[in-house]
Design a protein around this motif. Sequence first.
Motif, PDB file in Angstrom:
ATOM      1  N   TRP A  29       0.819  -1.218   0.000  1.00 22.21           N
ATOM      2  CA  TRP A  29       0.000   0.000   0.000  1.00 22.21           C
ATOM      3  C   TRP A  29       0.851   1.265   0.000  1.00 22.21           C
ATOM      4  O   TRP A  29       0.525   2.238  -0.684  1.00 22.21           O
ATOM      5  N   GLY A  30       1.931   1.271   0.748  1.00 21.06           N
ATOM      6  CA  GLY A  30       2.795   2.455   0.791  1.00 21.06           C
ATOM      7  C   GLY A  30       3.393   2.751  -0.570  1.00 21.06           C
ATOM      8  O   GLY A  30       3.411   3.903  -1.018  1.00 21.06           O
ATOM      9  N   LYS A  31       3.899   1.712  -1.226  1.00 25.40           N
ATOM     10  CA  LYS A  31       4.484   1.876  -2.555  1.00 25.40           C
ATOM     11  C   LYS A  31       3.405   2.299  -3.558  1.00 25.40           C
ATOM     12  O   LYS A  31       3.652   3.121  -4.436  1.00 25.40           O
ATOM     13  N   ALA A  32       2.213   1.729  -3.412  1.00 26.31           N
ATOM     14  CA  ALA A  32       1.106   2.089  -4.312  1.00 26.31           C
ATOM     15  C   ALA A  32       0.746   3.566  -4.169  1.00 26.31           C
ATOM     16  O   ALA A  32       0.479   4.253  -5.157  1.00 26.31           O
ATOM     17  N   GLU A  33       0.778   4.076  -2.941  1.00 28.95           N
ATOM     18  CA  GLU A  33       0.492   5.497  -2.717  1.00 28.95           C
ATOM     19  C   GLU A  33       1.590   6.370  -3.310  1.00 28.95           C
ATOM     20  O   GLU A  33       1.305   7.433  -3.873  1.00 28.95           O
ATOM     21  N   ASP A  34       2.840   5.927  -3.194  1.00 27.30           N
ATOM     22  CA  ASP A  34       3.948   6.671  -3.808  1.00 27.30           C
ATOM     23  C   ASP A  34       3.785   6.730  -5.324  1.00 27.30           C
ATOM     24  O   ASP A  34       3.974   7.785  -5.940  1.00 27.30           O
TER      25      ASP A  34
END
Length: 169
Positions: A29-34
């Motif tokens: 999720w963090g990478k997807a938000e980035d």
Amino acid sequence: MQKALFLEELLENYGEAIVRLAYTYVKDWGKAEDITQEVFLTCYLKLDTYRGEASLKNWIYRIAINRCHDTLRSWSFRNIFVTNVINKFMRSEEASPEFSIVQKEEYRKLRQEILDLPLKYREPFILFYHEELSVKEIGGLLELKISTVKSRLFRARQLLEAKLGPERG
């Protein structure tokens, strides 16, 4: 100032969908938000290059898919062990606690099996069933023939059925 208002409208209309789409590629999720931030930054910087040949949605999705592919090819992504799994919960209305637990587990298994599909099958599957794009739109986004998109959708369904079929008994 008009460009900023347009960007705000894009974020409102497509922000969540782009995060979910990016997550299906990177499974974090963090990478997807980035990636989503990078996609909208690219949209803002390249807005004057949008020619209107495809719909705005397709243009944004193409940018997002390209960015996801870039991330998947990057050294840092391939060499860092990703431990994040889907933690999304499903809400069941007026169901017994037992039924809710079984249903959540089935949804979790299905989501995990979809995410475990090879990318060439996962991409069209998610774009078709989750993003509700047509086979023609998917073909345009992924630069594939319509027949290839159809066969990959068919193969994705076969793979999922083979993995989930015995449990559904």
